[in-house]
Design an enzyme around this catalytic site. Sequence first.
Site, short mmCIF file in Angstrom:
data_model
loop_
_atom_site.label_atom_id
_atom_site.label_comp_id
_atom_site.label_asym_id
_atom_site.label_seq_id
_atom_site.Cartn_x
_atom_site.Cartn_y
_atom_site.Cartn_z
N HIS A 1 -3.28 -4.93 -1.79
CA HIS A 1 -3.70 -6.46 -1.03
C HIS A 1 -4.40 -7.47 -2.15
O HIS A 1 -5.14 -7.55 -2.06
CB HIS A 1 -5.31 -5.70 -0.63
CG HIS A 1 -5.52 -4.94 0.83
ND1 HIS A 1 -4.30 -6.41 1.92
CD2 HIS A 1 -4.88 -3.78 1.78
CE1 HIS A 1 -4.61 -5.48 2.92
NE2 HIS A 1 -4.13 -3.83 2.74
N ASP B 1 -8.12 -10.62 -1.58
CA ASP B 1 -7.66 -9.46 -0.57
C ASP B 1 -6.35 -10.78 -0.67
O ASP B 1 -6.99 -12.43 -0.90
CB ASP B 1 -7.88 -9.76 0.66
CG ASP B 1 -7.08 -8.24 1.29
OD1 ASP B 1 -6.09 -8.84 1.30
OD2 ASP B 1 -8.05 -7.21 2.17
N GLU C 1 -3.71 1.11 2.33
CA GLU C 1 -2.88 0.09 2.55
C GLU C 1 -1.52 -0.23 1.08
O GLU C 1 -1.11 -1.28 1.56
CB GLU C 1 -2.90 -1.21 3.14
CG GLU C 1 -3.87 -0.46 4.56
CD GLU C 1 -3.77 -1.32 5.41
OE1 GLU C 1 -3.72 -1.36 6.73
OE2 GLU C 1 -4.13 -2.99 5.12
#
Length: 760
Positions: A275, A198, A331
């Site tokens: 990410h 991440d 996301e």
Amino acid sequence: MKSYWPLRLTLITVLLYPVFGWGQTVRSLIPQPTTLTARPGLFTLTPSLQLSSSPAFQDVARLWAEQTFGRALPIHVLTTRTSRSVTGRVIFQQLTKPAPADTGRETYRLRISPTEIHLQAATTLGALRGVQTLIQLAALQPNNRQLPALAIVDRPRFGYRGMHLDVSRHFFPVVFIKKYLDLMALYKLNTFHWHLTDGPGWRLDIKKYPKLVRQAAWRTHRTWKEWWASPRQYSREGDANAYGGYYTQEQARDIVAYAARRGITVIPEIEMPGHSEEVLAVYPQLSCSDKPHVSSEFCLGNDSTFTFLEDVLKEVMAIFPSRYIHIGGDEASTASWKTCPKCQARIREHHLTDEHALQSYAVRRVGQFLEKHGRRMVGWDEILQGDTPEAPLAEGATVMSWRGESGGIAAARRGHDVIMTPGNYVYFDSYQANPTTQPEAIGGFLPIERVYGYEPIPRELTAAQTRRILGVQANLWAEYVSTTEQAEYMVFPRLLALAEIAWSDSSARSWPDFQRRLQDHYRLLQRHAVNYYRPGLTPQLTILFQPNGRTARVEFGTETYQPQLRYTLDGSPPTTQSAEYVESFSVSESTTIQAAHFRDSTRIGPVVTQAVDFHKALGKPITYAIRYTNSYPAQGDATLVDGNRGSFTYSDKQWLGFEGIDMDVTIDLGQVQPLNDVTVGLMQLTGPGVYMPRYVDVSLSTDGKTFLPPVRVDNTVPESQATLVIQDLAVPLGGQSARYVRVFARKNKGYMFVDEIRVH
């Protein structure tokens, strides 16, 4: 005389068993077995006992001996000839012709008598689950060398029972990962979801791309919060001020083997297409801008991106033999793809509708790559975006539903397998108690009772669609979890509730019974040196005003088991002479309740004070010039004048939410009357974006048409106040007379939450 002692001990055990209740811990197992019969007697564990095992279960037998006695024991191998006339004190037997009820991969049968332990299963996984029951039984006893006699037949409800750990935001050492796995196994969880990459750090050595661990695994600040508030730069291995770490491929293989020996599959997660700022910081040519620190998303129009991802996944698959590989997919921003010539060319080339379809193309392409290598893709529910009949998601893709259950429901209806992991039930980075009493967390409120109450099968699904629900998983994201001690504190004992909803049939679950069994597991967690969350000693007072507006029902709650709570109704602190709370009661006039937790003759917790306020606006008509958000409707229009106060969580359905808008309401008091003040109940918790309004105006009117100039009170709580604030903002009115009261609160940013407007 010595030769008669075992017989005497057995007879004494049989006689005293009903009196002293040695069977209590038999019925304290978590998760609850499918069937359990307690029997009289105890089996004593000694290092000299005889251990027999079928050939397939020898490693299981060794694991049991190591965890029970700290060393290996000699194992007598059972052959086909001897398996029918088994002798020995502890027997691990493989069923060569299991009954239909025993054919499940994790089914086991366990019998314990004062003279013998007999574990039967058809598979190694079944034997491992039975071994964990034995280990748990020993740890639950005051004397962990004695096991109560019983008979168990046990099998899981779900085949997927997962626990996640984010090691990107904060790096956790191998020794802790193994402790985590031991505790997962003890409670029969079977899947470890390892979030390895991440933005805050890449944690797995990839030989073909050494910069991932030489640079992308290290950052400039130790805590995620400090790094996130900084320019978010990366460092280098060897820099004295670098924070981070990574797992070598040898360490990762060791963890995979350690988990497999305990019946746990390790699923690695390699985040894409978003990410990924740590990757793009060291390989900027994979971004749309060709520059580091610009975006978090891979360039999906660049073939080099897919070359990189496939290279990484090849090395990942060589380390992790799991059927599933997690690709993230959550996301991702489409902003850089909208302006990227390569991405736009890809959209035109494949006749894609938009950037969401571009992401779906990328996810499908990676999924097909994994399928060619005999693996299946799993991703967060955003991988459904762009999934259309013309451009379907890879057929074997599995969806993890984290944004509530809607993604899982949609995936099941489209024929995809689903793992339920909704944030409002199984995100263990949420607070467990009043945030003012807890280490900083990301927000929310998730007590163990709420975890236990989760049902992973949505009612909306048909029987056929229900079969797509593989199981359930809880997640620990580590933004605010910087130590192993804090990780344990956030996970335990909530993991025990997760274990039961994943293993035990829903019809067998009971919160009061689970809470009773949980009390014995605090000893077990202590023996494993787990820094678990301790039950709070602060009583929770709930005051519910009745629809008639003339009475309020008062209920007490507590996290402690079978508490002794005492209270007063005159505003004085409770003592041992005060009334003891037995059941809910009603009050019919304004008063102040104080309550506290007592043990014997001593108060052992704080005194809690709660006002019961029958104010002038209670139950009166209220109109909204601006509608509140649909996401937090609380109890609807009446919320602000129903008398009921919110708790320390905005998810308790007593806090009315206004997202990025002002609050503008008018209350009709029914008649003109003198007014002293108006008080507005407000909350601030900046982590999830909840802020106080800038100010509150109160305007008065006798006819509802012409209002006097407003009386304004400014907010005094600074935005920098990160910890939870619940504050009544009072606007003085000095005895002016009015029938209509208009209350206006100016938005700040994010959410504004209001629980009650009281008029006096």
